[in-house]
Design a protein around this motif. Structure first.
Motif, PDB file in Angstrom:
ATOM      1  N   GLU A 322      23.123  42.695 -69.341  1.00  0.00           N
ATOM      2  CA  GLU A 322      22.830  42.161 -70.676  1.00  0.00           C
ATOM      3  C   GLU A 322      22.248  43.236 -71.580  1.00  0.00           C
ATOM      4  OE1 GLU A 322      23.436  39.310 -72.035  1.00  0.00           O
ATOM      5  OE2 GLU A 322      24.386  38.424 -70.294  1.00  0.00           O
ATOM      6  N   ILE A 323      21.353  44.068 -71.018  1.00  0.00           N
ATOM      7  CA  ILE A 323      20.762  45.148 -71.822  1.00  0.00           C
ATOM      8  C   ILE A 323      21.849  46.129 -72.266  1.00  0.00           C
ATOM      9  CG2 ILE A 323      19.193  47.130 -71.715  1.00  0.00           C
ATOM     10  CD1 ILE A 323      17.428  45.479 -69.843  1.00  0.00           C
ATOM     11  N   LYS A 324      22.759  46.495 -71.333  1.00  0.00           N
ATOM     12  CA  LYS A 324      23.843  47.422 -71.686  1.00  0.00           C
ATOM     13  C   LYS A 324      24.760  46.808 -72.745  1.00  0.00           C
ATOM     14  CE  LYS A 324      26.180  51.229 -71.098  1.00  0.00           C
ATOM     15  NZ  LYS A 324      25.622  52.528 -71.479  1.00  0.00           N
ATOM     16  N   LYS A 325      25.060  45.523 -72.579  1.00  0.00           N
ATOM     17  CA  LYS A 325      25.906  44.847 -73.567  1.00  0.00           C
ATOM     18  C   LYS A 325      25.250  44.857 -74.935  1.00  0.00           C
ATOM     19  CE  LYS A 325      27.925  40.313 -74.600  1.00  0.00           C
ATOM     20  NZ  LYS A 325      28.032  38.902 -74.118  1.00  0.00           N
ATOM     21  N   ARG A 326      23.950  44.593 -74.972  1.00  0.00           N
ATOM     22  CA  ARG A 326      23.245  44.581 -76.255  1.00  0.00           C
ATOM     23  C   ARG A 326      23.218  45.970 -76.889  1.00  0.00           C
ATOM     24  NH1 ARG A 326      22.729  41.892 -80.663  1.00  0.00           N
ATOM     25  NH2 ARG A 326      20.747  42.259 -81.735  1.00  0.00           N
ATOM     26  N   GLU A 327      23.055  47.012 -76.036  1.00  0.00           N
ATOM     27  CA  GLU A 327      23.075  48.377 -76.573  1.00  0.00           C
ATOM     28  C   GLU A 327      24.426  48.702 -77.189  1.00  0.00           C
ATOM     29  OE1 GLU A 327      22.039  50.895 -73.349  1.00  0.00           O
ATOM     30  OE2 GLU A 327      19.881  50.448 -73.440  1.00  0.00           O
ATOM     31  N   LEU A 328      25.522  48.292 -76.503  1.00  0.00           N
ATOM     32  CA  LEU A 328      26.860  48.544 -77.053  1.00  0.00           C
ATOM     33  C   LEU A 328      27.061  47.793 -78.365  1.00  0.00           C
ATOM     34  CD1 LEU A 328      28.982  48.399 -73.780  1.00  0.00           C
ATOM     35  CD2 LEU A 328      28.299  50.437 -75.061  1.00  0.00           C
ATOM     36  N   GLU A 329      26.578  46.530 -78.420  1.00  0.00           N
ATOM     37  CA  GLU A 329      26.715  45.762 -79.660  1.00  0.00           C
ATOM     38  C   GLU A 329      25.952  46.421 -80.795  1.00  0.00           C
ATOM     39  OE1 GLU A 329      25.426  41.875 -78.752  1.00  0.00           O
ATOM     40  OE2 GLU A 329      27.261  41.294 -77.658  1.00  0.00           O
ATOM     41  N   ALA A 332      27.837  49.498 -81.908  1.00  0.00           N
ATOM     42  CA  ALA A 332      29.007  49.151 -82.723  1.00  0.00           C
ATOM     43  C   ALA A 332      28.589  48.714 -84.118  1.00  0.00           C
ATOM     44  CB  ALA A 332      29.808  48.043 -82.024  1.00  0.00           C
ATOM     45  N   GLU A 333      27.511  47.924 -84.202  1.00  0.00           N
ATOM     46  CA  GLU A 333      27.034  47.494 -85.515  1.00  0.00           C
ATOM     47  C   GLU A 333      26.572  48.686 -86.349  1.00  0.00           C
ATOM     48  OE1 GLU A 333      24.022  44.660 -84.837  1.00  0.00           O
ATOM     49  OE2 GLU A 333      25.388  43.080 -84.098  1.00  0.00           O
ATOM     50  N   ALA A 334      25.890  49.644 -85.681  1.00  0.00           N
ATOM     51  CA  ALA A 334      25.436  50.836 -86.418  1.00  0.00           C
ATOM     52  C   ALA A 334      26.634  51.652 -86.932  1.00  0.00           C
ATOM     53  CB  ALA A 334      24.560  51.700 -85.508  1.00  0.00           C
ATOM     54  N   GLU A 335      27.679  51.823 -86.082  1.00  0.00           N
ATOM     55  CA  GLU A 335      28.856  52.577 -86.527  1.00  0.00           C
ATOM     56  C   GLU A 335      29.567  51.848 -87.669  1.00  0.00           C
ATOM     57  OE1 GLU A 335      31.233  53.083 -83.101  1.00  0.00           O
ATOM     58  OE2 GLU A 335      29.932  54.619 -82.170  1.00  0.00           O
ATOM     59  N   LEU A 339      30.198  53.309 -91.382  1.00  0.00           N
ATOM     60  CA  LEU A 339      31.522  53.370 -92.038  1.00  0.00           C
ATOM     61  C   LEU A 339      31.499  52.612 -93.359  1.00  0.00           C
ATOM     62  CD1 LEU A 339      33.871  52.845 -88.956  1.00  0.00           C
ATOM     63  CD2 LEU A 339      33.461  54.974 -90.223  1.00  0.00           C
ATOM     64  N   ARG A 340      30.794  51.455 -93.366  1.00  0.00           N
ATOM     65  CA  ARG A 340      30.739  50.678 -94.603  1.00  0.00           C
ATOM     66  C   ARG A 340      30.004  51.442 -95.706  1.00  0.00           C
ATOM     67  NH1 ARG A 340      27.376  47.717 -97.337  1.00  0.00           N
ATOM     68  NH2 ARG A 340      25.684  48.125 -95.890  1.00  0.00           N
ATOM     69  N   ARG A 341      28.889  52.102 -95.321  1.00  0.00           N
ATOM     70  CA  ARG A 341      28.147  52.877 -96.317  1.00  0.00           C
ATOM     71  C   ARG A 341      28.952  54.074 -96.810  1.00  0.00           C
ATOM     72  NH1 ARG A 341      21.948  53.114 -93.905  1.00  0.00           N
ATOM     73  NH2 ARG A 341      21.541  50.844 -93.973  1.00  0.00           N
ATOM     74  N   LYS A 342      29.704  54.716 -95.854  1.00  0.00           N
ATOM     75  CA  LYS A 342      30.523  55.855 -96.257  1.00  0.00           C
ATOM     76  C   LYS A 342      31.609  55.407 -97.230  1.00  0.00           C
ATOM     77  CE  LYS A 342      33.418  59.563 -94.370  1.00  0.00           C
ATOM     78  NZ  LYS A 342      33.977  60.152 -93.125  1.00  0.00           N
ATOM     79  N   ALA A 343      32.302  54.286 -96.902  1.00  0.00           N
ATOM     80  CA  ALA A 343      33.350  53.773 -97.788  1.00  0.00           C
ATOM     81  C   ALA A 343      32.774  53.385 -99.150  1.00  0.00           C
ATOM     82  CB  ALA A 343      34.036  52.571 -97.137  1.00  0.00           C
ATOM     83  N   LYS A 344      31.586  52.767 -99.107  1.00  0.00           N
ATOM     84  CA  LYS A 344      30.956  52.376-100.371  1.00  0.00           C
ATOM     85  C   LYS A 344      30.596  53.607-101.202  1.00  0.00           C
ATOM     86  CE  LYS A 344      27.255  49.500-102.250  1.00  0.00           C
ATOM     87  NZ  LYS A 344      26.786  50.512-103.191  1.00  0.00           N
ATOM     88  N   GLY A 345      30.107  54.676-100.503  1.00  0.00           N
ATOM     89  CA  GLY A 345      29.769  55.906-101.229  1.00  0.00           C
ATOM     90  C   GLY A 345      31.010  56.540-101.857  1.00  0.00           C
ATOM     91  N   GLU A 346      32.134  56.570-101.086  1.00  0.00           N
ATOM     92  CA  GLU A 346      33.367  57.138-101.651  1.00  0.00           C
ATOM     93  C   GLU A 346      33.860  56.305-102.828  1.00  0.00           C
ATOM     94  OE1 GLU A 346      36.047  57.327 -98.441  1.00  0.00           O
ATOM     95  OE2 GLU A 346      35.078  59.062 -97.449  1.00  0.00           O
ATOM     96  N   ALA A 347      33.797  54.963-102.677  1.00  0.00           N
ATOM     97  CA  ALA A 347      34.231  54.105-103.784  1.00  0.00           C
ATOM     98  C   ALA A 347      33.351  54.318-105.015  1.00  0.00           C
ATOM     99  CB  ALA A 347      34.190  52.633-103.347  1.00  0.00           C
ATOM    100  N   ASP A 348      32.023  54.433-104.782  1.00  0.00           N
ATOM    101  CA  ASP A 348      31.130  54.680-105.916  1.00  0.00           C
ATOM    102  C   ASP A 348      31.436  56.031-106.577  1.00  0.00           C
ATOM    103  OD1 ASP A 348      29.938  52.301-105.393  1.00  0.00           O
ATOM    104  OD2 ASP A 348      28.260  53.156-104.259  1.00  0.00           O
ATOM    105  N   ALA A 349      31.759  57.054-105.736  1.00  0.00           N
ATOM    106  CA  ALA A 349      32.085  58.369-106.311  1.00  0.00           C
ATOM    107  C   ALA A 349      33.356  58.300-107.148  1.00  0.00           C
ATOM    108  CB  ALA A 349      32.249  59.397-105.179  1.00  0.00           C
ATOM    109  N   ILE A 350      34.405  57.604-106.621  1.00  0.00           N
ATOM    110  CA  ILE A 350      35.660  57.462-107.375  1.00  0.00           C
ATOM    111  C   ILE A 350      35.409  56.692-108.655  1.00  0.00           C
ATOM    112  CG2 ILE A 350      37.948  56.411-107.312  1.00  0.00           C
ATOM    113  CD1 ILE A 350      37.980  56.981-104.306  1.00  0.00           C
TER     114      ILE A 350
END
Length: 491
Positions: A322-329, A332-335, A339-350
């Protein structure tokens, strides 16, 4: 001296009235002082708040606590309240508490607490419990007891909790007492009624202990029976030997009698041996049965112990999974968040870039509009005149574009096969050059394609010039020939 006695002594009425008023004031003050002297009952703590002095470090005291005795409460600057010392009973039914072996147990218990009369702890009670009702104090205490009870159970194994109750209660009392003192309470009594678990581990331990006690008792009984049988056989043997010896001495002289006695003794000894054999056999059988039952009980205990170890191992593996599963989750949420912040930054730059380009284009168009307005204003408000000024300014560039269309053609690399003069008097080479120049659109055709009209200052077409010349009177045409100038200009 009474009032009448002073009056009889010849004192003036003013002095008498003053003395009476003074006496009334003194009596009133005495009554008020006596009414502000408060007695604290033995089952309560009196808390005096207001101006009560300062601590040793110089800070102002919030209250002063007194258990028993009397105290003077100053009017206007001090007030008093009581804290009840009556014991408070709290029922704590702890469910599914996790022990050190990761086995959940239920520990129903009853705690008895009360407000402490210890110096320093009474101050905590005055600051945190004064004004609270009994149910509120019970709920507050129950929360503290629940937390400390779970903490103690998590540090002990079930065998310790079940067999060494004194140690368990001592740890619970120590932890709970420490936390209760922070709010001004003290622990009076702890009573744990019964302990149970969901997996039946405690029941299995009880069965194991009962089986072991039963087996020990059976083994002891078999040993005692064996000793008794052996002692009885030995006594019978001694008796028979002594009797046989006496009989042998008595019939020593009689051969026949000796023979019969010998035969009788032989038969007797045979029967005694058979009886001894039966006794020993029964003893061995009982001992074997006792050992078999003991081995069976030990086998059941080993099975229960292996099941416990298996459950503990499975619980550890499941928890780690369970601990390993939670770490993976979480990873994944952090990645995904990255990605969402990076996409938002690129969209804001454009978006910012497009906003900047739009603002620049708007600024250019605004400046051009202002420039056009000034050109029209310079032309006296006439749009045609303003257009002429603009065309005149760009005429050189327009001519350069037309010339650049054939500028890079390398005439020296062009081979023309000339077959002589054509009908119009021009040879093939001249026709080639003339046709090449005609491939460049004339200036007036450029204006026509743009939906504009060539200004008159640049000349008129031949047809228009001839038409206008026919409309002019002959005298004017023959006079100065002014109409030929624009025609030649057009040519």
């Amino acid at each position: 001296m009474s009032f009448f006695t002073m009056a009889a002594a010849g004192m003036s009425p003013t002095v008498i009235i003053a003395l009476v008023v003074l006496a009334i004031v003194i009596v009133s003050l005495l009554i008020m002082v006596l009414s502000r002297v408060k007695r604290c009952p033995p089952d309560k703590i009196m808390v005096i708040s207001g101006t009560v002095g300062r601590n040793k470090d110089g800070t102002r005291k919030s209250s002063k606590c007194k258990h028993g005795g009397t105290s003077f409460v100053w009017p206007l600057v001090q007030e008093y309240q009581y804290l009840d010392l009556t014991p408070i009973s709290i029922q704590v039914d702890l469910k599914s508490a996790l022990s050190k072996q990761n086995i959940r147990i239920d520990v129903p218990s009853k705690f008895t607490v009360g407000i402490s009369t210890e110096q320093g702890v009474m101050q905590n009670a005055a600051e945190r419990l004064l004004g609270l009702k009994l149910p509120e104090i019970q709920e507050l205490s129950k929360d503290i007891i629940f937390g400390q009870l779970r903490l103690v159970i998590a540090t002990m194994e079930i065998e310790e909790i079940n067999t060494d109750r004194d140690k368990f209660l001592a740890q619970v009392s120590r932890n709970v007492e420490t936390e209760l003192k922070k709010i001004g309470l003290r622990l009076i009594n702890v009573n744990v009624t019964d302990i149970s678990d969901e997996s039946g581990y405690i029941v299995a331990l009880g069965r194991e202990a009962a089986a072991k006690a039963i087996n020990d008792a059976k083994r002891s009984v078999a040993e005692k029976e064996r000793d008794g049988s052996i002692g009885e056989a030995n006594a019978q043997k001694d008796q028979r030997i002594n009797v046989a010896a006496a009989n042998s001495v008595a019939i020593q002289g009689e051969n026949e009698a000796q023979s019969q006695i010998a035969m009788s003794n032989a038969e007797l000894r045979e029967k005694q041996a058979e009886a001894l054999k039966i006794a020993i056999t029964a003893e061995k059988i009982q001992a074997a049965k006792a050992l078999e039952e003991s081995y069976s009980a030990e086998k059941q205990a080993e099975i229960a112990r292996s099941e416990k170890q298996k459950a503990t191992l499975e619980a550890d593996i499941i928890v780690q999974a369970e601990i390993k599963k939670r770490e993976l989750e979480l990873q994944a949420e952090a990645e995904a968040e990255q990605l969402r912040r990076k996409a938002k930054g690129e969209a804001d730059a454009i978006y910012a870039k497009m906003q900047a380009e739009a603002a620049g284009m708007q600024e250019i168009l605004s400046k051009q509009a202002v420039g056009f307005a000034r050109i029209v204003e310079a032309a006296g408000g006439d749009p045609n005149a303003a257009l002429k000024l603009m065309i005149a300014d760009k005429l050189e560039n327009l001519m350069r574009v037309q010339v650049d269309a054939i500028k890079n053609i390398k005439i020296d690399k062009v081979t023309v096969w000339d077959n002589g003069t054509s009908a119009d008097g021009k040879n093939s080479t001249a026709n080639f050059i003339s046709g090449l120049m005609k491939a460049v659109p004339p200036l007036n055709e450029v204006f026509d394609m743009a939906g504009m009209e060539l200004p008159e200052l640049l000349g008129k077409r031949r047809e228009e010039a001839e038409t206008s010349s026919e409309a002019v009177p002959a005298a004017v045409r023959s006079g100065e020939g002014q109409t030929d100038a624009p025609t030649s200009a057009a040519e």
